[in-house]
Structures are given as structure tokens and as C-alpha cells.
Write an enzyme that holds these catalytic residues in place. Structure first.
Site, short mmCIF file in Angstrom:
data_model
loop_
_atom_site.label_atom_id
_atom_site.label_comp_id
_atom_site.label_asym_id
_atom_site.label_seq_id
_atom_site.Cartn_x
_atom_site.Cartn_y
_atom_site.Cartn_z
N THR B 465 -5.46 -10.26 -3.88
CA THR B 465 -5.08 -8.88 -4.53
C THR B 465 -3.20 -9.03 -4.24
O THR B 465 -2.95 -8.02 -5.01
CB THR B 465 -5.39 -7.81 -3.39
N GLY B 506 -7.16 -1.45 0.34
CA GLY B 506 -6.26 -2.36 0.85
C GLY B 506 -5.05 -1.78 1.14
O GLY B 506 -4.22 -1.53 2.33
N GLN B 592 -4.12 -7.26 -10.82
CA GLN B 592 -5.23 -6.56 -10.52
C GLN B 592 -6.03 -5.98 -11.64
O GLN B 592 -7.32 -5.95 -11.70
CB GLN B 592 -5.18 -5.70 -9.31
N GLU B 659 -10.35 -2.30 -8.16
CA GLU B 659 -11.66 -1.94 -8.97
C GLU B 659 -11.73 -1.29 -10.09
O GLU B 659 -12.44 -1.42 -10.95
CB GLU B 659 -12.72 -1.27 -7.84
#
Ligand SMILES: Cc1cc2nc3c(=O)[nH]c(=O)nc-3n(C[C@H](O)[C@H](O)[C@H](O)COP(=O)(O)OP(=O)(O)OC[C@H]3O[C@@H](n4cnc5c(N)ncnc54)[C@H](O)[C@@H]3O)c2cc1C
Ligand code: SF4
Ligand code: FES
Ligand code: FES
Lengths: 167, 693, 330
Positions: B465, B506, B592, B659
Site C-alpha cells: 500500500t 491503515g 492504490q 478498497e
């Protein structure tokens, strides 16, 4: 059954005794501690184990170490100079052409081998005219790099990086 | 076609970049350890029943075999509430491929060979592995089974509203099981010696692994260290430790301190480390003549396993997305004799928003309203169900900016009308949302070193990430020192406790921790700290939690080509515009989003774990059979984001970005494929056969 | 994988003698199929004879216009060979559509021809498969058979042959040169692979110990206009669902000669003689192309998951012929 073989790995000469069942990939990783080539599938299906074998890109998981006695192996680690990464590596860094990094050494070796192939005029499945010399546009790069899966999905940046490195 | 926009001008290069491009960054299986043994797992050949006998004699006779472990000789493990970890504790078999033993040997070749010599006989019981809507296997999960939300929701009178609506849509979408398939297989090296247990493990949170293993094997937490500085992709599959970790630990207990190495094969990864469950989702929408939703109903059925429940809630994607006075959401599970599903990138949202956003497109077609316009008309003022204000919600800006950039307004809405050569061409759009989560309880240590650098330690995970880089940035920013003056260490239980790399939380969770720890450090030691001084602190709680609805949003645009003869589907162009709060490192954030969208293309076009119900296994269990997008499948992808300042979401102001990029992608691609051809495929993936005429 | 002995062959005769003598011995070329199978436990040779250093690594243009391809020429080198690109584009394209760059650098001509089916059940030793274990049953017949055969299959086995190269070779009427303990023989490539019948375990007509030494292409001038089109579930790095190799000769708008073969449809590369006959003398029209496809596919028998192969083949053939005949016209 064991067999004695000699390999040149990233410029070093290595003599080792291997089980005939040991693949080139496992010989590098488990016997010589050269872990730059990665194991992603062990069946030729991902490209993570790609190295330059006698100068050509090859999956190292589907060839036995014994069959490669006297061969020259270059990994992504060996492509970098002491302080300076290889231009393909530099371009990947510049373009963030990786995330988890696990497919990356394979992408690097594959790209280096691929650029050489293109330079020699090798066509690909998307080359329109097989008689003409190859122009390495994005579709050509995508097709030629399709043997290296990247689950993090860095393809778009990888393609940009390779274009840059090709210049 | 051009490649991705270069968003790399801003934001520092990845801290570990050099090590990754040369392949010298060590992943779990690559730790140099002395004199290791290799473990080859044994897997069950039936889907349900018990082991009648297991003959290990031939395997044990092979030169170089150290141990063959089975349920007969394995040590007892303490129950910890996770049946996946209770390996070799009985003769029972709950799914095909279950771990039933292990061969431990001097080399991987010997271990693999000997494993083939173990003779296992079974007593079979009938099994059921067919995902379907059948009262015998379907049930409603308990509210407490899914800690976030209760499975059902009902507001208003959906049936009446549907009956009275001007435009209605009643459609059923299905999504197949999908496997994460990080390119690095799950791997662990376990060393059990006088110092305790050391694991070099590929995971999304070393502390979680330690905290689960300690009671399992009856060791104090302090005697277990888990090390994972580099992880070759995870996507949810390395969130919880799976059976192979327990198996390797069992083996390591018997090797007198010799390390035991275990890496799962690609095929074992289709059995042992979870997957996205298949879904069958019915969506019913009712709208008035202006396209305003009067009713939204979303019913989802998803698979779980009989031996371990995993309750995904795809229908919950419809809870807060659009304004709708009447709303019904139900989530049901079908329990089968199959491996346990688990979180996979945007669990629930990826499947749920696929169905919702495809259905919204169908409503647009039916009502003759432009799909972007339709979404704008249904934008809620406050979060529909909770009534909470949004901490920030910029879906409208994403859709508008995206439409502009993508050239949406030139689009002729009639499906099946644009053709270039042999290809039908179409465009599609879908919205995305993903909750902004914060995992509490992380700690960070800030230390001023003798060389003038600041060492920041936090047991976070960088699974690709860019967490290492973003946290370094946040620490440098807070300390007001150059980026290079901070040395960040993560990925191990040697560092202070930190939560999982999951839920896209995160940067928000660890970042908030680092930011607050830096503040505490400065408060304690001032701006000119002495050598060697340090502070360990965690993030203060977020006072706005529960007062706002917090989500990241996005708009996905796709151009799709479908070959008129062969039905092949290509995605030459995508654009994603996101609203995700503060973007800490544009370079890695861009990656990402890009990665999420790429996985979304893969989900749309390729991914499908095919279950053979007769055996209860995934037939296409390798990377030649289970296709993930290759380089040639991904065209140009443009990623951008809107400026968003969100003072409520957390101290960093950052929402999750890992996501939301996959959410909506498959719908955008499917909607574009419909626009190209006039064929509406409601069953993922969009393979060529579905477009043949 | 059980332990085995490895030898690097230095001359063909002793290699043939070694393998013929030992039922457990096998040749190994690039290894990309055999090593895979050994890892999967599909085959367990006791001895491998590596033939990659034998002098079969060149492509020669013969005086009579034929072209001889050595058995150990790597797939990538063959595809890059000027004579292949110019005179037999269908072959270059077929090779380039297969596997990946790094695999093609290893894979050999002989090995590619003799690669075995990718049937998932064949590759999984925990499921029944007549090809792997005669008499155990065919799991694909009523299982997942998306990639399986619609032509020439039997109740015993419905597998397809996965090679792309072999499909192009079948269209080109290539010959396979084989050396065995009893001397040499030539097998037309269309007769190299078998239909499964009652013995699906037999992929080809080769006997144990026979060594493929070369493949020969006939001169076939009209093959300069030939094409390989592969339809698959992924844009690259995937096996064919359906593929078409075709070469056509058009005179005054009529088709005067055609060579067509299909991949992905059968246990062998499928030479489409019925389609060729239908095209012969026909005008280069869409109707003629589709009629030719229908002539070939009349006997097709589909399974649960592969019904689509019939229309897909028909459309792909029409697409390829359209392209080739338009190319001719311009
Ligand atoms: C992931 C993946 C994807 C692939 N995709 C494709 C694809 O899309 N299309 C395609 O066509 N192929 C594909 N392949 C298959 C690949 O083309 C074959 O594996 C390769 O061509 C085999 O050649 P080899 O030299 O490596 O054969 P080997 O593995 O060395 O040998 C294969 C067999 O042939 C025998 N053999 C080899 N040479 C001789 C000889 N001269 N005489 C007699 N017997 C011999 C061996 O004993 C063995 O039984 C793919 C492979 C992989 C792993
Ligand atoms: S189709 Fe052939 S190879 Fe596949 S399972 Fe049946 S017998 Fe085996
Ligand atoms: S490990 Fe060799 S190709 Fe995947
Ligand atoms: S960078 Fe993670 S797989 Fe490519």
C-alpha cells in the site's frame, strides 16, 4: 539423485551439487540464497520467477537446475549496478510501477529481455505486419509483458515505465 | 491510447523501492535461516467425512524425511474459537483440501515426494457444495455475527412504493467465488527454540497473528515474535492466520530448534486461505417520473462454510447510497461443505455495489434519464438510514468532474449503436463508496537517535500500500524534519502493537497514531530532544465517531469494446475520480486506486472460481485456469481525485483508499458492455460466450 | 516427484537407444510441459534424456521450396525467423499467440507438438481421468467442460489438444520427421495426434522411444496470405477457447484454394476438410464462409459448458476469411 553443476549467477561462478529434481528457481532461492527471482506459482503461470538465462528471459520454475549446467543466470539483483539501478528499474521507481514488489524482479528481467527481443525485430501477436520492423507502442508492450502477472494491478505504470526505459 | 496519468511527480518514492526493484527486499520465505526443514502439507481428498486410516510408513522410510505429522501424533492445541486453526485435532473432514497432515523433510523435493507416498483412506459422508437458494441450507446470520451491521433493514413500505412507482427494475445479479491470489503465496518459517517461537510470516498484521497463536499453543505473547516487513500482496487473504501457520508451528515444536519452512502451493491457496463468497442478489428499484427513487430493495444470498461462518453483507451496499423513503435490505447465508470464505478487497461493497450500480443503470435505461443525472437526483442530504450528517460526501463532484474528463456528454445513450471496425463500442458509469474505518488501539514509539535521526516504530504492515512511505511522511511532517530524517520500522511484533492492514484503515489508523505519538513526543521532549529519548503513545479517540457518516466515494467510467464476431470484451479506457479526504502520498495513492480499478476490471472480465459440486473443490485451481487480468487486458487508466478536506474523519483527514478503487468498476464495465451491445449480462464474469450472437 | 536420472544427449542414436530400452525414460526439451507434469505427479519418469543440445536447432529452406524446422528450435526463435514470417505468417502468429515470451524462449518445436491436454481433471491427480489413469472415468464429461471438445470426442475422453502451433501446422499440411530404433519415418502432422476413442491415454501415434527430429513445411505459395486467430478468455497468456488457422487463394473473387484448421475443438488440431471443400470454387462472401463453417460443424456435439464453441467457431472463421479475402482484394 545428485548431480554437480556450475552456474554463473549475477556474475559469480557457483558450483553446487543438486538433486536432479531441483528446479533452477529452487536452486537459486533455496541453495544459493539468491531470492531475487520469486516463486508465485511454480508452474509457469505467473512470470514471477523470470530471469535472464543465457541472455534471454525465461521462467526458472519449469526447468531443472541440472539441465542448466554451465548457464549464465542474471537476476534483477544482478542487473543493478552498485549505486545505480538498471534503467528499467529506475523507470519503475519513477513511475511507481509496483506495489507489493513481489512480481517486480520478474517484471524487470522480463522487460529487459523483451526490449532486447524488440530490438532484434521480433514480432508479437499484436504486430500488424510481420514483415515490418517493430514499433514498441503501448499495445505491443502490454502483449509482450503479459507473461508477468501483477495482482497489485500496477500494469498501467509498468507500461509507462517501460516506454520511458525504451527511449 | 495513453497510459495512466503520471501522478508520481508528487510524493516521495517508496522507501523500500530500491530493494523491491532489485528483489532484495526479503519476503517471509526468504529469510536466511540456518539448517531449515521443509514442510509439505497433506490435504483431504474428500469434502466431508473422516479419516479411516492414514499410513505414513512409506513416507517415513524416505531418506531425509524428518517427521510425518497427522492427527495421531500432533500435539493438542487449545481452542481459540477459530476452527481453521484447529489443525490435526481430530479425524474429521469438513471440506476438500483441508489440512490432514504434513511431511517435514530436509529438502522441498524430498518432502513433496514423500507426501505423495502417504496413504489416506476415508469414510465418506454425503456433502453439499452447490451454492443455491434452498431452504435446507439458507439461514439468517445473527446480528452479532457481523459486528458492523445487522443483516436486515426495513424502512417504510417498499411493496406499496414499488407497486405505485412509474419506473421499476427487478433484476437478479450473480457473482462467482473469487480468490485473492496475491502473487506471493502464503508462507511461514517457524522456529521454536529456547527463546520461544519466531515466525517469519506473510501477513497483514503481525500482532494479530501473535495474539491468536499465543493461546493456541499456550505460550506467553512475549515469547512469540512475528516478523513480516515485506508482504507480497494480501487483499484480505492474509488478514487472519490460516491453518498452515498452525500446522507449521506444530511441526516446529518437534524439530529441536530447526526452522521449518512452509509455502502453500497455488492450488492449496484455493483451499486454505479464503475467498470472496459467491452471491445471488435481487435488486428492486422503484422511481417516480423524475427518476427519484421511491423504493430500494436489495436481497443478497451469499455462501458460507458449515464449519466456520463468514457473514458477508453485500446487500448492505444499498443502505446509505441513495435517498429512498422506502427501503428493504436483507442478507442471507447458504452454508455448505466448502472452505471458509473471508474478506477480499472491499468485502460486501465489491459484490453489492456491482449489483446496485448495475440496477441503477438499468433504471436509467428504462426511464430514459442519463445515468449520471439519475444518480445526482438521488443524492441524499444526510445518511439515509442513520440520519447522521456526512463527514463529507463528494460523490456529486466525482461524477461531474469525471463526466467532464471522460467526455460523457458526447455520448449517444442508445445501446448497440456505435461500431468501429469489428468492435461495438460503449461507455458506462458507476458510483463507488466505501466506509472510512478506524481501528483503535495502535501505538507508536518515537525515538531520537544519536545520529540525529528520528526512529519511528509501529507494528503496522506494508502489503504494497505504501504505508511505510506514507507513515514516514506523516512523522516527518509532524516532527517538522526532512523526510530523510525519519527512519520508520514496521511489520513486526518487535514494534509497538498496531492493528491490521485491512478495511483500508491503515493510513488513517496508523497515521493517526503516528501523528498523535509525534505530538506526545514533542510535548514531552520539546523541539530539541536529547539523544536516545523516546515516547510511546497511541491515538486519542475520535470524538466525531458516531456523529457522522464517514465514507469515501468515487465515480468509475469505462469504455468497453465487444468484438462483433467473437464476443471478446476489452476495456481500452477507464477513468476513476475519487473523494477520499486527504491524499497523503499522491504517488502511492494513485497506485492504490489504479490497483483497485485493475482488480475491478479483472473481476468484471475474468475471475471465477469454478466449483465442481461432485468433489466440492475449485476445478480451475491455478493461475492458468483462474484468470486474473494480464497486462494486455488493461488499457489506459486515468486516476484522479477531488480536493476534500474532512475535519471529522480522523486526525490525518485521510479516508481509506485501498478498497474504494475496486468498488463500482465491474458495474461500470458491465454497463458499458450493455451500452456497446444492447446485451445485459447479469452474471459475472463478462466472458466472450455471453456476447455471442 | 520421484528421484530420476538425468542425461544430456550428445547424439541422436544413443538418445534413441537409451529411451527405447527403458520404459521409464523420457525425452525432455524445454521442459515447460514435462516438468509441470512431474510436479503435478501426472508422470513419473525414472530417467530424462535432454535433447536440447542435439543438432536440431535450425530452420532451413530446402531447394525444393520446403522449409525444415529442427525439433529443438525454440518457439520464440521460430516465430522470429524471417522465412516463417514472410511465407507462413499463420505459423508465426500461432506461435506468438501461445504461452508467454519467457515460456516461448524455452519451449521447443517437438515439445510443443507433444504437449498434453490442459484438462483440469487430467492435471489434478485427485480426480478420475481416463487419460491419466485408464478406466478411472472421465471427470470432465459431466463436470466443468468449458474448454473441452465438440468434435471427434468419445465417451471416454472429451479433452482438447492445447497447442496453437500444431493448428497452424495442420492447416499448412506439415510433416513430422520421426526417428526411432528402427529408422526414420514421416508422419503428416494431421495424423500425429489421435482421436481419443477407447484409448485416450494415447495422445499420438508415436511409439515409446521415437524422437521427433524436425517438422517440414510444404512450399504452399498462397500461405503468404494466412492468418491465425485465437479467441480466449483473457487478451493474452491464455489457452484458446477456439482458434482458426486459415490460408486462402482467391482468383477473381472466387476461392480457388483454402487450408483451414481449428484449435480448441478436438483431441487433435482439427483440419477442416469439409469446410475447405465447401469453400472450393465458392465466391468470397459471408454466406459462403458461414456455410463452410456449418459444413464442418454439422457433426459437433456439445457438452454442458461448451455450447458456445459452435457459434464462436463459425463467427471466428467468417471473420478470418473476411479479413483474408479483403486483404486479397485490396
Ligand atoms: C502457463 C502456460 C501457458 C501456456 N500457454 C500455451 C498456449 O497458449 N498455447 C500453446 O500452444 N501452448 C501453451 N503452453 C504450452 C507450451 O507451449 C508447451 O509447454 C511447450 O511448447 C512444450 O515444449 P517443451 O519443449 O518445453 O516440451 P517438454 O516439456 O520438454 O516436452 C513435452 C513432451 O514432449 C516430449 N518431447 C519433447 N521433445 C521431443 C522430441 N523432440 N521428440 C519426442 N518427444 C519429445 C517430452 O517427453 C514431453 O512428453 C503453455 C504453457 C504454460 C506453462
Ligand atoms: S476429458 Fe480426457 S483428460 Fe479430461 S478428465 Fe476426461 S479423460 Fe481425462
Ligand atoms: S513461479 Fe515460475 S511462472 Fe510462476
Ligand atoms: S507489485 Fe504486487 S504483484 Fe505486482
Amino acid at each position: 539423485m545428485d548431480s554437480e553443476i556450475t552456474l554463473r549467477v549475477d556474475g559469480r561462478r557457483e558450483t553446487l551439487s543438486v538433486d536432479t529434481r531441483t528446479t533452477l528457481l529452487d536452486a537459486l532461492r533455496e541453495r544459493l540464497g539468491v531470492t531475487s527471482p520469486k516463486k508465485g506459482c511454480d508452474h509457469g503461470q505467473c512470470g514471477a520467477c523470470t530471469v535472464l538465462l543465457d541472455g534471454r528471459r525465461a521462467t526458472s520454475c519449469l526447468t531443472f537446475a541440472v539441465a542448466n549446467d554451465d548457464s549464465e543466470v542474471v537476476t534483477a539483483e544482478g542487473l543493478a549496478e552498485e549505486d545505480e539501478p538498471h534503467p528499467v528499474q529506475r523507470a519503475l521507481l519513477d513511475n511507481d510501477g509496483f506495489q507489493c514488489g513481489y512480481c517486480t524482479p520478474g517484471q524487470v528481467c522480463s522487460a529487459v529481455g523483451m526490449l532486447d527481443e524488440a530490438k532484434s525485430g521480433w514480432p508479437s501477436y499484436v504486430t500488424e505486419d510481420l514483415d515490418e520492423s517493430v514499433e514498441l507502442d503501448e499495445d505491443e508492450i502490454r502483449e509482450r509483458m503479459s507473461g508477468n502477472l501483477c495482482r497489485c494491478g500496477a500494469y498501467a505504470n509498468i507500461v509507462t515505465a517501460i516506454r520511458e526505459a525504451a527511449e | 491510447m495513453t497510459g495512466a496519468t503520471r501522478a508520481t511527480s508528487q510524493g516521495p518514492e517508496r522507501v523500500e523501492g530500491r530493494a523491491k526493484v532489485t528483489g532484495t527486499a526479503p519476503y517471509a520465505f526468504e529469510y536466511p535461516v540456518t539448517d531449515p526443514l521443509y514442510l509439505h502439507p497433506l490435504r483431504a481428498g474428500i469434502a466431508r467425512g473422516r479419516i479411516a486410516s492414514i499410513d505414513t510408513a512409506a513416507a517415513e522410510r524416505v531418506d531425509g524425511v524428518h517427521t510425518v505429522l497427522t492427527h495421531h501424533n500432533a500435539d493438542a492445541l487449545n481452542p481459540v474459537g477459530d476452527p481453521e486453526l484447529a489443525v490435526l485435532q481430530s479425524d474429521g473432514i469438513d471440506f476438500r483440501g483441508q489440512l490432514v497432515g504434513a511431511v517435514v523433510a530436509e529438502t522441498p523435493e524430498i518432502a513433496a515426494h514423500a507426501a505423495g507416498l502417504v496413504d489416506i483412506r476415508y469414510e465418506r459422508l454425503p456433502h453439499d457444495s452447490e451454492f443455491r437458494d434452498d431452504a435446507n441450507i439458507v439461514y439468517t446470520p445473527d446480528a452479532d455475527a457481523s459486528p458492523m451491521l445487522s443483516p436486515d433493514l426495513e424502512r417504510g413500505d417498499v411493496d406499496t412504493a414499488l407497486a405505485e412507482a412509474t419506473h421499476t427494475v427487478d433484476v437478479t445479479y450473480t457473482t462467482p467465488p473469487e480468490h485473492h491470489n496475491p502473487i506471493e503465496p502464503h508462507a511461514v518459517i517457524a522456529t521454536w527454540d529456547d527463546d520461544g517461537l519466531t515466525l517469519h510470516d506473510s501477513n497483514q498484521g503481525s500482532h494479530l497473528v501473535r495474539d491468536l497463536l499465543a493461546p493456541l499453543v499456550g505460550l506467553d505473547k512475549e515469547r512469540i515474535s512475528v516478523i513480516a516487513p515485506h508482504v507480497g500482496g494480501a487483499f484480505g487473504s492474509k488478514g487472519m492466520p490460516h491453518g498452515h501457520v498452525a500446522l507449521t508451528v506444530l511441526a516446529a515444536r518437534r524439530t529441536a530448534g530447526r526452522p521449518v519452512k512452509c509455502a502453500l502451493s497455488r492450488t492449496q491457496m484455493f483451499e486454505l486461505v479464503g475467498y470472496r463468497p459467491p452471491t445471488r442478489q435481487r435488486v428492486r428499484l422503484g422511481a417516480d417520473s423524475d427518476g427519484r427513487l421511491t423504493a430500494t430493495e436489495h436481497d443478497s444470498l451469499e455462501q458460507t462454510s458449515r464449519f466456520k461462518q463468514y457473514a458477508e453483507q453485500s446487500a448492505s451496499a444499498s443502505r446509505e447510497m441513495y435517498a429512498s423513503p422506502n427501503r428493504r435490505v436483507t442478507n442471507r447465508l447458504a452454508a455448505l461443505d466448502v472452505p471458509a470464505p473471508t474478506w477480499m478487497r472491499a468485502p460486501g461493497e465489491a459484490s453489492g455495489m456491482y449489483a446496485l450500480e448495475s440496477a441503477v443503470d438499468e433504471l436509467a435505461v428504462r426511464s430514459g434519464i442519463d445515468p449520471i443525472d439519475l444518480r445526482l437526483r438521488n443524492e441524499p442530504e444526510v445518511a439515509p438510514v442513520s440520519g447522521l450528517p456526512f463527514s463529507s460526501r463528494n460523490l456529486v463532484a466525482c461524477l461531474r468532474q469525471g463526466a467532464e474528463r471522460f467526455g460523457w456528454h458526447e455520448r449517444d445513450p442508445r445501446p448497440g449503436t456505435r461500431r468501429e471496425g469489428d468492435w461495438f463500442v460503449g461507455t458506462g458509469v458507476a458510483a463507488a463508496s466505501f466506509p472510512s474505518l478506524l481501528f483503535p488501539g495502535s501505538l507508536a514509539t518515537i525515538r531520537h537517535e544519536s545520529d540525529g535521526k528520528y526512529r519511528v516504530e509501529i507494528g503496522a504492515a506494508d502489503i504494497g500500500t505504501g504505508a511505510r512511505t506514507a507513515l514516514t511522511q506523516l512523522a516527518a511532517e509532524g516532527l517538522e524534519v526532512p523526510f530523510e530524517a525519519v527512519e520508520l520500522r514496521l511489520g513486526s511484533t518487535e514494534q509497538p502493537n498496531a492493528g491490521l492492514a485491512g478495511g483500508s484503515a491503515g493510513t488513517a489508523s496508523w497515521g493517526s497514531t503516528v501523528v498523535d505519538a509525534v505530538r506526545a513526543f514533542r510535548a514531552e521532549h520539546g523541539s530539541d530532544p536529547g539523544e536516545g529519548v523516546e515516547t510511546t503513545a497511541g491515538a486519542a479517540g475520535n470524538p466525531d465517531l458516531g456523529k457522522y457518516a464517514m465514507n469515501a466515494y468515487g465515480a468509475q467510467f469505462a469504455e468497453v469494446r465487444v468484438h462483433a464476431d467473437t464476443g471478446e470484451v476489452r476495456v481500452p479506457r477507464m477513468l476513476g475520480v475519487f473523494a477520499a479526504g486527504r491524499i497523503v502520498n499522491p504517488r502511492t495513492a494513485h497506485s492504490q486506486f489504479l490497483g483497485g480499478m485493475t482488480m475491478g476490471i479483472s473481476m468484471a472480465l475474468h475471475e471465477h472460481s469454478v466449483v465442481d459440486e461432485r468433489f466440492g473443490h475449485v476445478v480451475n485451481h491455478d493461475l492458468a485456469g483462474y484468470h486474473i487480468a494480464s497486462n494486455a487486458d488493461v488499457g489506459s487508466i486515468e486516476v484522479s481525485w477531488v480536493d476534500e478536506h474532512d475535519p471529522h474523519v480522523n486526525p490525518v483527514g485521510a479516508k481509506g483508499i485501498g478498497e474504494v478503487g475496486i468498488v463500482g468498476t465491474a458495474a461500470a464495465v458491465g454497463n458499458a458492455a450493455h451500452h456497446a451491445t444492447g446485451v445485459r449480462v447479469r452474471e459475472l464474469p463478462l466472458t466472450p460466450d455471453k456476447f455471442l450472437r | 516427484m520421484k528421484p530420476f536420472d538425468y542425461q544430456r544427449a550428445t547424439d541422436a542414436d544413443s538418445a534413441i537407444a537409451t529411451v527405447s530400452r527403458d520404459p521409464e525414460a523420457r525425452y525432455i526439451g524445454g521442459g515447460t510441459n514435462l516438468v509441470d507434469h512431474m510436479k503435478l505427479g501426472i508422470t513419473e519418469p525414472g530417467k530424462l534424456v535432454d535433447i536440447t543440445r542435439l543438432p536440431y536447432d535450425s530452420v532451413e529452406s530446402l531447394p525444393d521450396g520446403r522449409v525444415r524446422i529442427g525439433a529443438t528450435v525454440r518457439n520464440s526463435d521460430l516465430a522470429a525467423e524471417p522465412v516463417i514470417r514472410q511465407r507462413y505468417p499463420v505459423l508465426a502468429q500461432a506461435l506468438l499467440s501461445g504461452a508467454s515470451g519467457q515460456l516461448r524462449n524455452l519451449a521447443t518445436t517437438g515439445g510443443n507438438l507433444l504437449q498434453r491436454t490442459r484438462c483440469s481433471y487430467f492435471q489434478d491427480v485427485t480426480t478420475p481421468c481416463n487419460k491419466r489413469e485408464p478406466g478411472s472415468g472421465c471427470s470432465a464429461l459431466e463436470g466443468w467442460n468449458r474448454h473441452h471438445a465438440v468434435l471427434g470426442a468419445s465417451e471416454r475422453c472429451v479433452a482438447t489438444h492445447p497447442s496453437d502451433m500444431a493448428v497452424a501446422l495442420a492447416a499448412l499440411d506439415a510433416d513430422v520427421l520421426v526417428a526411432g530404433p528402427d529408422g526414420q519415418r514421416t508422419v503428416p502432422v494431421t495424423e500425429l495426434h489421435r482421436l481419443p476413442g477407447d484409448e485416450p491415454e494415447q495422445d499420438t501415434v508415436l511409439r515409446h522411444g521415437e524422437l521427433v527430429t524436425a517438422v517440414e513445411l510444404p512450399s504452399l505459395p498462397f500461405a503468404v496470405r494466412s492468418r491465425y486467430r485465437k479467441v480466449r478468455d483473457r487478451a493474452s497468456y491464455a489457452f484458446a477457447l477456439v482458434s482458426v488457422a486459415a490460408a486462402v487463394e482467391v482468383t477473381d473473387g472466387d476461392i480457388t484454394d483454402a487450408r483451414i484448421a481449428f484449435g480448441g475443438l478436438a483431441h487433435k488440431p482439427w483440419r477442416a476438410t469439409a469446410a475447405e471443400r465447401a469453400l472450393h470454387g465458392a465466391p468470397a462472401t459471408e454466406e459462403a464462409f458461414r456455410a463452410a463453417a456449418d459444413a464442418e460443424l454439422a457433426e459437433a456435439e456439445t457438452l454442458r459448458d461448451n455450447e458456445f464453441k459452435v457459434p464462436m467457431t463459425r463467427n471466428t472463421l467468417a471473420s478470418v476469411l473476411r479479413e483474408l479475402t479483403q486483404q486479397e482484394g485490396s
